[in-house]
Design a protein around this motif. Structure first.
Motif, PDB file in Angstrom:
ATOM      1  N   GLY A 339       0.807  -1.215   0.000  1.00 13.54           N
ATOM      2  CA  GLY A 339       0.000   0.000   0.000  1.00 13.54           C
ATOM      3  C   GLY A 339       0.833   1.255   0.000  1.00 13.54           C
ATOM      4  N   ALA A 340       2.106   1.141  -0.388  1.00 12.55           N
ATOM      5  CA  ALA A 340       2.986   2.304  -0.433  1.00 12.55           C
ATOM      6  C   ALA A 340       2.669   3.136  -1.667  1.00 12.55           C
ATOM      7  CB  ALA A 340       4.452   1.864  -0.452  1.00 12.55           C
ATOM      8  N   THR A 341       2.749   4.442  -1.523  1.00 14.10           N
ATOM      9  CA  THR A 341       2.454   5.336  -2.637  1.00 14.10           C
ATOM     10  C   THR A 341       3.473   5.148  -3.749  1.00 14.10           C
ATOM     11  OG1 THR A 341       3.684   7.073  -1.476  1.00 14.10           O
ATOM     12  CG2 THR A 341       1.299   7.086  -1.260  1.00 14.10           C
ATOM     13  N   GLU A 342       3.027   5.416  -4.973  1.00 11.82           N
ATOM     14  CA  GLU A 342       3.918   5.312  -6.123  1.00 11.82           C
ATOM     15  C   GLU A 342       5.025   6.352  -6.014  1.00 11.82           C
ATOM     16  OE1 GLU A 342       3.837   3.172  -8.681  1.00 11.82           O
ATOM     17  OE2 GLU A 342       2.124   2.091  -7.836  1.00 11.82           O
ATOM     18  N   VAL A 343       6.208   6.000  -6.457  1.00 15.68           N
ATOM     19  CA  VAL A 343       7.320   6.941  -6.463  1.00 15.68           C
ATOM     20  C   VAL A 343       7.871   7.026  -7.877  1.00 15.68           C
ATOM     21  CG1 VAL A 343       7.979   6.609  -4.059  1.00 15.68           C
ATOM     22  CG2 VAL A 343       8.932   5.101  -5.803  1.00 15.68           C
ATOM     23  N   SER A 344       8.414   8.195  -8.197  1.00 12.45           N
ATOM     24  CA  SER A 344       9.041   8.349  -9.505  1.00 12.45           C
ATOM     25  C   SER A 344      10.331   7.542  -9.541  1.00 12.45           C
ATOM     26  CB  SER A 344       9.359   9.832  -9.764  1.00 12.45           C
ATOM     27  OG  SER A 344       8.172  10.596  -9.766  1.00 12.45           O
ATOM     28  N   THR A 345      10.607   6.931 -10.700  1.00 15.16           N
ATOM     29  CA  THR A 345      11.856   6.214 -10.858  1.00 15.16           C
ATOM     30  C   THR A 345      13.005   7.204 -10.731  1.00 15.16           C
ATOM     31  OG1 THR A 345      10.813   4.657 -12.368  1.00 15.16           O
ATOM     32  CG2 THR A 345      13.210   4.762 -12.400  1.00 15.16           C
ATOM     33  N   MET A 346      13.967   6.870  -9.870  1.00 18.48           N
ATOM     34  CA  MET A 346      15.092   7.768  -9.676  1.00 18.48           C
ATOM     35  C   MET A 346      16.055   7.617 -10.843  1.00 18.48           C
ATOM     36  SD  MET A 346      14.211   9.368  -7.050  1.00 18.48           S
ATOM     37  CE  MET A 346      15.685  10.362  -6.943  1.00 18.48           C
ATOM     38  N   GLN A 347      15.984   8.560 -11.768  1.00 18.84           N
ATOM     39  CA  GLN A 347      16.859   8.514 -12.925  1.00 18.84           C
ATOM     40  C   GLN A 347      17.286   9.933 -13.261  1.00 18.84           C
ATOM     41  OE1 GLN A 347      14.240   6.768 -15.853  1.00 18.84           O
ATOM     42  NE2 GLN A 347      13.706   8.747 -16.685  1.00 18.84           N
ATOM     43  N   TYR A 348      18.363  10.029 -13.981  1.00 28.50           N
ATOM     44  CA  TYR A 348      18.909  11.312 -14.387  1.00 28.50           C
ATOM     45  C   TYR A 348      19.204  11.267 -15.873  1.00 28.50           C
ATOM     46  CZ  TYR A 348      19.675  11.806  -9.358  1.00 28.50           C
ATOM     47  OH  TYR A 348      19.494  11.862  -8.003  1.00 28.50           O
ATOM     48  N   SER A 349      19.447  12.426 -16.430  1.00 30.87           N
ATOM     49  CA  SER A 349      19.939  12.483 -17.798  1.00 30.87           C
ATOM     50  C   SER A 349      21.456  12.465 -17.765  1.00 30.87           C
ATOM     51  CB  SER A 349      19.449  13.760 -18.490  1.00 30.87           C
ATOM     52  OG  SER A 349      18.057  13.705 -18.700  1.00 30.87           O
ATOM     53  N   ALA A 350      22.039  11.752 -18.700  1.00 32.57           N
ATOM     54  CA  ALA A 350      23.495  11.699 -18.828  1.00 32.57           C
ATOM     55  C   ALA A 350      23.846  11.786 -20.301  1.00 32.57           C
ATOM     56  CB  ALA A 350      24.049  10.416 -18.219  1.00 32.57           C
ATOM     57  N   ARG A 351      25.062  12.231 -20.561  1.00 34.87           N
ATOM     58  CA  ARG A 351      25.555  12.286 -21.936  1.00 34.87           C
ATOM     59  C   ARG A 351      26.491  11.108 -22.185  1.00 34.87           C
ATOM     60  NH1 ARG A 351      23.977  16.448 -24.768  1.00 34.87           N
ATOM     61  NH2 ARG A 351      23.359  18.408 -23.748  1.00 34.87           N
ATOM     62  N   THR A 352      26.360  10.531 -23.355  1.00 33.20           N
ATOM     63  CA  THR A 352      27.213   9.387 -23.685  1.00 33.20           C
ATOM     64  C   THR A 352      28.623   9.879 -24.011  1.00 33.20           C
ATOM     65  OG1 THR A 352      26.412   9.529 -25.974  1.00 33.20           O
ATOM     66  CG2 THR A 352      25.316   7.970 -24.505  1.00 33.20           C
ATOM     67  N   ALA A 353      29.612   9.226 -23.409  1.00 36.84           N
ATOM     68  CA  ALA A 353      31.010   9.584 -23.659  1.00 36.84           C
ATOM     69  C   ALA A 353      31.558   8.878 -24.895  1.00 36.84           C
ATOM     70  CB  ALA A 353      31.854   9.239 -22.444  1.00 36.84           C
ATOM     71  N   ILE A 378      26.447  18.195 -17.029  1.00 32.76           N
ATOM     72  CA  ILE A 378      25.757  16.908 -17.045  1.00 32.76           C
ATOM     73  C   ILE A 378      26.786  15.786 -17.048  1.00 32.76           C
ATOM     74  CG2 ILE A 378      24.210  15.411 -18.371  1.00 32.76           C
ATOM     75  CD1 ILE A 378      22.803  17.882 -19.376  1.00 32.76           C
ATOM     76  N   VAL A 379      26.545  14.761 -16.250  1.00 33.66           N
ATOM     77  CA  VAL A 379      27.472  13.644 -16.146  1.00 33.66           C
ATOM     78  C   VAL A 379      27.618  12.927 -17.488  1.00 33.66           C
ATOM     79  CG1 VAL A 379      25.721  11.949 -15.449  1.00 33.66           C
ATOM     80  CG2 VAL A 379      28.078  11.638 -14.711  1.00 33.66           C
ATOM     81  N   ARG A 380      28.832  12.478 -17.773  1.00 35.78           N
ATOM     82  CA  ARG A 380      29.113  11.708 -18.986  1.00 35.78           C
ATOM     83  C   ARG A 380      29.331  10.254 -18.588  1.00 35.78           C
ATOM     84  NH1 ARG A 380      31.333  13.899 -23.549  1.00 35.78           N
ATOM     85  NH2 ARG A 380      33.014  12.341 -23.548  1.00 35.78           N
ATOM     86  N   ILE A 381      28.810   9.338 -19.391  1.00 33.83           N
ATOM     87  CA  ILE A 381      28.942   7.917 -19.077  1.00 33.83           C
ATOM     88  C   ILE A 381      29.430   7.153 -20.298  1.00 33.83           C
ATOM     89  CG2 ILE A 381      27.229   7.855 -17.219  1.00 33.83           C
ATOM     90  CD1 ILE A 381      25.190   6.846 -19.275  1.00 33.83           C
ATOM     91  N   GLY A 382      30.230   6.139 -20.027  1.00 33.20           N
ATOM     92  CA  GLY A 382      30.696   5.256 -21.078  1.00 33.20           C
ATOM     93  C   GLY A 382      30.321   3.827 -20.776  1.00 33.20           C
ATOM     94  N   LYS A 383      30.374   2.986 -21.791  1.00 34.77           N
ATOM     95  CA  LYS A 383      30.084   1.559 -21.609  1.00 34.77           C
ATOM     96  C   LYS A 383      31.204   0.915 -20.807  1.00 34.77           C
ATOM     97  CE  LYS A 383      29.870   1.189 -25.991  1.00 34.77           C
ATOM     98  NZ  LYS A 383      29.807   0.683 -27.382  1.00 34.77           N
ATOM     99  N   LEU A 384      30.850  -0.097 -20.055  1.00 31.81           N
ATOM    100  CA  LEU A 384      31.828  -0.757 -19.196  1.00 31.81           C
ATOM    101  C   LEU A 384      32.284  -2.059 -19.838  1.00 31.81           C
ATOM    102  CD1 LEU A 384      33.135  -0.140 -16.438  1.00 31.81           C
ATOM    103  CD2 LEU A 384      31.589  -1.811 -15.470  1.00 31.81           C
TER     104      LEU A 384
END
Length: 428
Positions: A339-353, A378-384
């Motif tokens: 019965g917990a209230t819905e929450v927004s998915t915690m996500q951010y925008s990132a730029r691909t490196a 804005i954070v940059r992310i690369g594939k691992l």
């Protein structure tokens, strides 16, 4: 609301392995939650035990907050008559009051009282002058600026009135809620009882960590991982261990689990091969099951069903796929049952490196590593490196998941994508 797609192509009550069109994660989430209600049963929980529990009712303030007019600053209290006089204005200091104390008597025109932050405002005071706006001397104190009526006074009840809802039903308590409950006169609260969840791993190849590993054995990682993800004061977790790939054994375990659990989460045995018996075991235990073949990578197949009142969520056997599917479907299912209230998915925008290779048609969660920040902040992310739904070291070394939408093809460097950092909580 019924959010299911065409049942002829998306559901199978008698066989989780039936062919089905690929389903988007959004539609699949609706199917997983469809018809699921919150569990019955509440408990009275003391303030000290509320962290992580779920409010079963709206909780009202027993008092007004603040409980009395108090000073918002260190300064001097002035009478209303003196506020109408021209500045600079010199007044006589007739007293001092601090938090936890009350000044005797009433403030009169021509006088002022030294007052510290949090102190009760003396009777007769109409405003507080900031200490920085005054000059003290032998004759008293001179004010170079006179504030408006009511300035720097926290009025009784301006934050919360008696009877205001301070914590809404369905709230998962954290430190903020506990603070306002303490302030508002609530030493205990009505909470949902704990959700009883069992975790079951399936597979002939699996052994528990710490046991001798044979030439064909694999140490069970999903069981410990899922139990850790379920760590919450709102959940009572049962470790059902490992069951071999035997339909009858799985069915017996499920039937027993249904006698005391609200939710069973399994991993493995749902992909549709000759050794996958979770679907059939649910049917044999007197339950119902449906397949959800997802337009998702990793984690295409999951099972959704029930045995009696016990809900069942069957996750893939590969650990990264199990993690992604738990976060996408298991967590919202648990919140719905509590019965917990819905929450927004915690996500951010990132730029691909770098560029990300991707085929249109499936949402993909790619293990990603932070690679600094762009000039826009804005954070940059690369594939691992080389990922895979069964590879654990990239999962451990990653900073989060990059989410590539099903509608996208190859993603160019410096493109914006959704980013789910592991620094955010992974549990309820």
């Amino acid at each position: 609301m019924n959010v299911r797609p065409d049942l002829a192509t998306a559901r199978a009550f008698d066989d989780c392995l039936a062919h089905a069109t690929l389903m988007s994660p959004t539609v699949a989430r609706g199917v997983v939650l469809d018809g699921v209600g919150e569990i019955a049963g509440t408990e009275t929980t003391l303030l000290t035990g509320l962290l992580g529990r779920v409010a079963a009712t709206d909780i009202l303030s027993e008092v007004a907050l603040p409980r009395f007019d108090n000073s918002a600053v260190d300064g001097f209290a002035l009478h209303a008559d003196d506020l109408r006089r021209p500045s600079p204005l010199t007044l006589k200091i007739v007293g001092k009051t601090a938090a936890g104390h009350t000044m005797a008597g009433t403030l009169r025109p021509g006088n002022t009282v030294r007052i510290l932050t949090g102190a009760r405002v003396p009777d007769g005071a109409a405003a507080i002058v900031l200490e920085e706006r005054s000059t003290r001397h032998l004759a008293g104190v001179t004010f170079h600026f006179l504030p408006d009526y009511g300035a720097n006074i926290r009025g009784r009840g301006e934050d919360v009135s008696t009877g205001t809802i301070v914590v809404a039903k369905g709230t998962v308590f954290d430190g903020r809620h506990i603070a306002i409950l303490a302030a508002s006169g609530n030493a205990r609260a009505c909470t949902k009882r704990k959700l009883r969840v069992g975790v079951l791993s399936t597979g002939d190849e699996l052994i528990e960590a710490g046991n001798e590993v044979g030439p064909n054995s694999i140490v069970d990682t999903n069981g410990p991982m899922l139990r850790s993800l379920l760590t919450s004061e709102a959940i009572a977790v049962s470790d059902l261990g490992i069951v071999p790939d035997e339909r009858e054994a799985v069915a017996r375990t499920m039937l027993d689990a249904a006698s005391h659990l609200d939710l069973l989460i399994t991993s493995g045995g749902v992909a549709g091969s000759d050794a996958d018996h979770v679907a059939g075991a649910i049917i044999d235990a007197g339950g119902r099951c449906e397949t959800l073949k997802l337009a998702l990578r990793p984690g295409k197949p999951i099972g959704r069903g029930s045995v009696g009142r016990m809900q069942v969520l069957a996750l893939p056997g590969n650990p990264v796929a199990a993690l992604v599917n738990f976060l996408l479907f298991g967590r919202p299912l648990i919140r719905r049952m509590l019965g917990a209230t819905e929450v927004s998915t915690m996500q951010y925008s990132a730029r691909t490196a770098e560029s990300f290779v991707h085929k249109v048609g499936r949402t993909e969660f790619v293990l990603a590593k932070v690679d600094g920040f762009g000039p826009d902040g804005i954070v940059r992310i690369g594939k691992l490196g080389r990922g895979g739904s069964a590879r654990l070291l990239p999962l451990v070394n990653a900073d989060g998941f990059a989410e590539i939408g099903a509608e996208l093809g190859n993603v160019a460097e410096n493109s914006l994508v959704n980013y789910h950092p592991f620094s955010m909580p992974l549990a309820l």
